[in-house]
Write a protein that holds these residues in place. Sequence first.
Motif, PDB file in Angstrom:
ATOM      1  N   TYR A 198       0.815  -1.213   0.000  1.00 30.15           N
ATOM      2  CA  TYR A 198       0.000   0.000   0.000  1.00 30.15           C
ATOM      3  C   TYR A 198       0.851   1.267   0.000  1.00 30.15           C
ATOM      4  O   TYR A 198       0.447   2.291  -0.534  1.00 30.15           O
ATOM      5  CB  TYR A 198      -0.915   0.006   1.227  1.00 30.15           C
ATOM      6  CG  TYR A 198      -1.731  -1.251   1.361  1.00 30.15           C
ATOM      7  CD1 TYR A 198      -2.816  -1.479   0.539  1.00 30.15           C
ATOM      8  CD2 TYR A 198      -1.404  -2.219   2.307  1.00 30.15           C
ATOM      9  CE1 TYR A 198      -3.569  -2.636   0.653  1.00 30.15           C
ATOM     10  CE2 TYR A 198      -2.149  -3.379   2.433  1.00 30.15           C
ATOM     11  CZ  TYR A 198      -3.230  -3.583   1.602  1.00 30.15           C
ATOM     12  OH  TYR A 198      -3.960  -4.721   1.717  1.00 30.15           O
ATOM     13  N   GLY A 199       2.013   1.214   0.627  1.00 31.47           N
ATOM     14  CA  GLY A 199       2.872   2.389   0.712  1.00 31.47           C
ATOM     15  C   GLY A 199       4.328   2.000   0.578  1.00 31.47           C
ATOM     16  O   GLY A 199       4.663   0.860   0.239  1.00 31.47           O
ATOM     17  N   ASP A 200       5.218   2.952   0.892  1.00 34.25           N
ATOM     18  CA  ASP A 200       6.650   2.718   0.730  1.00 34.25           C
ATOM     19  C   ASP A 200       7.403   3.047   2.011  1.00 34.25           C
ATOM     20  O   ASP A 200       8.555   3.474   1.980  1.00 34.25           O
ATOM     21  CB  ASP A 200       7.185   3.562  -0.433  1.00 34.25           C
ATOM     22  CG  ASP A 200       8.598   3.140  -0.830  1.00 34.25           C
ATOM     23  OD1 ASP A 200       8.924   1.953  -0.652  1.00 34.25           O
ATOM     24  OD2 ASP A 200       9.378   4.002  -1.286  1.00 34.25           O
ATOM     25  N   CYS A 201       6.756   2.901   3.163  1.00 35.70           N
ATOM     26  CA  CYS A 201       7.421   3.233   4.420  1.00 35.70           C
ATOM     27  C   CYS A 201       8.272   2.058   4.898  1.00 35.70           C
ATOM     28  O   CYS A 201       8.156   0.937   4.405  1.00 35.70           O
ATOM     29  CB  CYS A 201       6.386   3.612   5.484  1.00 35.70           C
ATOM     30  SG  CYS A 201       5.294   2.259   5.967  1.00 35.70           S
ATOM     31  N   LYS A 202       9.127   2.337   5.881  1.00 32.63           N
ATOM     32  CA  LYS A 202      10.023   1.315   6.434  1.00 32.63           C
ATOM     33  C   LYS A 202       9.419   0.795   7.728  1.00 32.63           C
ATOM     34  O   LYS A 202       9.217   1.551   8.681  1.00 32.63           O
ATOM     35  CB  LYS A 202      11.410   1.902   6.689  1.00 32.63           C
ATOM     36  CG  LYS A 202      12.439   0.875   7.153  1.00 32.63           C
ATOM     37  CD  LYS A 202      13.816   1.498   7.254  1.00 32.63           C
ATOM     38  CE  LYS A 202      14.847   0.483   7.750  1.00 32.63           C
ATOM     39  NZ  LYS A 202      14.975  -0.669   6.839  1.00 32.63           N
ATOM     40  N   ALA A 203       9.127  -0.514   7.756  1.00 28.48           N
ATOM     41  CA  ALA A 203       8.443  -1.102   8.900  1.00 28.48           C
ATOM     42  C   ALA A 203       9.407  -1.463  10.026  1.00 28.48           C
ATOM     43  O   ALA A 203       9.185  -1.118  11.183  1.00 28.48           O
ATOM     44  CB  ALA A 203       7.655  -2.332   8.459  1.00 28.48           C
ATOM     45  N   ASP A 204      10.495  -2.150   9.698  1.00 26.59           N
ATOM     46  CA  ASP A 204      11.458  -2.577  10.714  1.00 26.59           C
ATOM     47  C   ASP A 204      12.528  -1.499  10.850  1.00 26.59           C
ATOM     48  O   ASP A 204      13.386  -1.340   9.978  1.00 26.59           O
ATOM     49  CB  ASP A 204      12.088  -3.911  10.317  1.00 26.59           C
ATOM     50  CG  ASP A 204      12.836  -4.567  11.474  1.00 26.59           C
ATOM     51  OD1 ASP A 204      13.195  -3.837  12.426  1.00 26.59           O
ATOM     52  OD2 ASP A 204      13.056  -5.786  11.437  1.00 26.59           O
ATOM     53  N   LEU A 205      12.496  -0.768  11.958  1.00 31.17           N
ATOM     54  CA  LEU A 205      13.391   0.380  12.136  1.00 31.17           C
ATOM     55  C   LEU A 205      14.766  -0.013  12.661  1.00 31.17           C
ATOM     56  O   LEU A 205      15.621   0.856  12.838  1.00 31.17           O
ATOM     57  CB  LEU A 205      12.748   1.388  13.094  1.00 31.17           C
ATOM     58  CG  LEU A 205      11.360   1.896  12.693  1.00 31.17           C
ATOM     59  CD1 LEU A 205      10.877   2.945  13.678  1.00 31.17           C
ATOM     60  CD2 LEU A 205      11.366   2.452  11.280  1.00 31.17           C
ATOM     61  N   LYS A 206      14.994  -1.309  12.917  1.00 27.05           N
ATOM     62  CA  LYS A 206      16.285  -1.753  13.428  1.00 27.05           C
ATOM     63  C   LYS A 206      17.055  -2.612  12.430  1.00 27.05           C
ATOM     64  O   LYS A 206      18.178  -3.019  12.714  1.00 27.05           O
ATOM     65  CB  LYS A 206      16.088  -2.541  14.731  1.00 27.05           C
ATOM     66  CG  LYS A 206      15.528  -1.699  15.871  1.00 27.05           C
ATOM     67  CD  LYS A 206      15.431  -2.502  17.156  1.00 27.05           C
ATOM     68  CE  LYS A 206      14.900  -1.650  18.299  1.00 27.05           C
ATOM     69  NZ  LYS A 206      14.803  -2.409  19.570  1.00 27.05           N
ATOM     70  N   GLN A 207      16.458  -2.887  11.288  1.00 26.61           N
ATOM     71  CA  GLN A 207      17.101  -3.716  10.283  1.00 26.61           C
ATOM     72  C   GLN A 207      17.502  -2.872   9.076  1.00 26.61           C
ATOM     73  O   GLN A 207      16.827  -1.909   8.721  1.00 26.61           O
ATOM     74  CB  GLN A 207      16.157  -4.842   9.839  1.00 26.61           C
ATOM     75  CG  GLN A 207      15.787  -5.815  10.944  1.00 26.61           C
ATOM     76  CD  GLN A 207      16.977  -6.614  11.443  1.00 26.61           C
ATOM     77  OE1 GLN A 207      17.891  -6.942  10.671  1.00 26.61           O
ATOM     78  NE2 GLN A 207      16.986  -6.932  12.730  1.00 26.61           N
TER      79      GLN A 207
END
Length: 421
Positions: A198-207
């Motif tokens: 649906y979008g292009d955001c980054k889900a895992d902020l530690k990887q």
Amino acid sequence: MHYSKHYSTSITCPACPICPTSSPFLTSSPYLTCQAVIDWRSRIAIPRFYRMKSVDYGKKRIRVVTLANATLEERVSLGHKLDDMLLDCSWKGIPCSPENFTKFYDSKLGNCYTFNSGQNEEQLTTHRPGSTHGLTLELFVQQDEYVEGMTEVAGFRVSVHHPSIMPFPEYNGLLVSPGFATDIGLRVLEVDRLPKPYGDCKADLKQGIEDDIYHQHYNITYNRKTCEVSCFQNEVISRCDCFDATYPNSLKVNRTVYPCEYINDVETQCMADIEMEHARDELECNCPLACRETTYLTSVSSSIWPSDAYESTLIEKMVKYNAEIRRHVVGENASDWTRRNMAKVEIFYDEFNYEHIRQDAAYTIPDLLSDIGGQLGLWLGLSIITIFEFFEGAWLLLAFFCSQSGNKTKRSEIDPGTKTT
């Protein structure tokens, strides 16, 4: 997009960095003069990017590069000390001290000190709004230690951010001026974005943040700003074989890399090209927004401080602080000196309502399956009806032919010459 407003009985407090606007200087350096800046700009014939910048921009860049040649310990020793500039501190009315702050070094602002950084202890929470349930600081500006001609603004920059990300006080910090009491009211804003498809955001902020220079130095999580800065810095290191002293050096480089020198025409040309590409958004940086982000909305107000009625009390308190302050506040110009060198700031939640913005999918997988099922049901139903209609038509056609054949047989049994009466 779904917007909602919630109420909480307790809220975790943000991290609050305090940075003096007077950054450290190498006062003995021959580069820190206005004439040196003018000479430096005149040396650059090709990259018009730098020639369009002001003398103040060049002065700041020269200062940063000069300080980059010193060790971190030397740079820290040139900056303001928290023991000197923190006159009074309280959290929800409880006294606090320099031990409650965490130090980090900013290349442009020098020594910065963060309250509630979350690195050494658990994050603080508050259960009521209002200034009496927040952080209150009385700060010593130390204008007498400013280098003449180099610092244009007196005071502090205060930033408010989530403890897991890197602050950038120069870009998003609020200015706290001497002679004023500044109130900074906070409200929490939580934003949830949708990842792929649906979008292009980054889900895992530690990887996948191994190339983030701030993660390498401070072990912070993903943030779009640090990603963009890291992309720029890594590009400079790769193409110019030096690093921009405005930002930390990458720890993943397996060779010795020195700060880019402004007196080196090749490095200056290379830096100017990359800065121009960065300004035009031509660098290939994959830096999407974080899928979940907590920001703080601020409202700022200020009033003259100290008041005439409180000035004598403040001076009495400052006299007990140290010899430097005592030397200035006992003279005839004590009132003027106090207003030029003292600042107060209060940081608190002005309400416990926090806003939540959630991005919703306009068309989800269940919606797709439902539509497919509906279409299949429609066309399959039509197909079954068509089959029954085909058999019905065949049956009617067969019955018609059978009835026609029966009529011919009956007519043949009757003699055409026989008369009936």
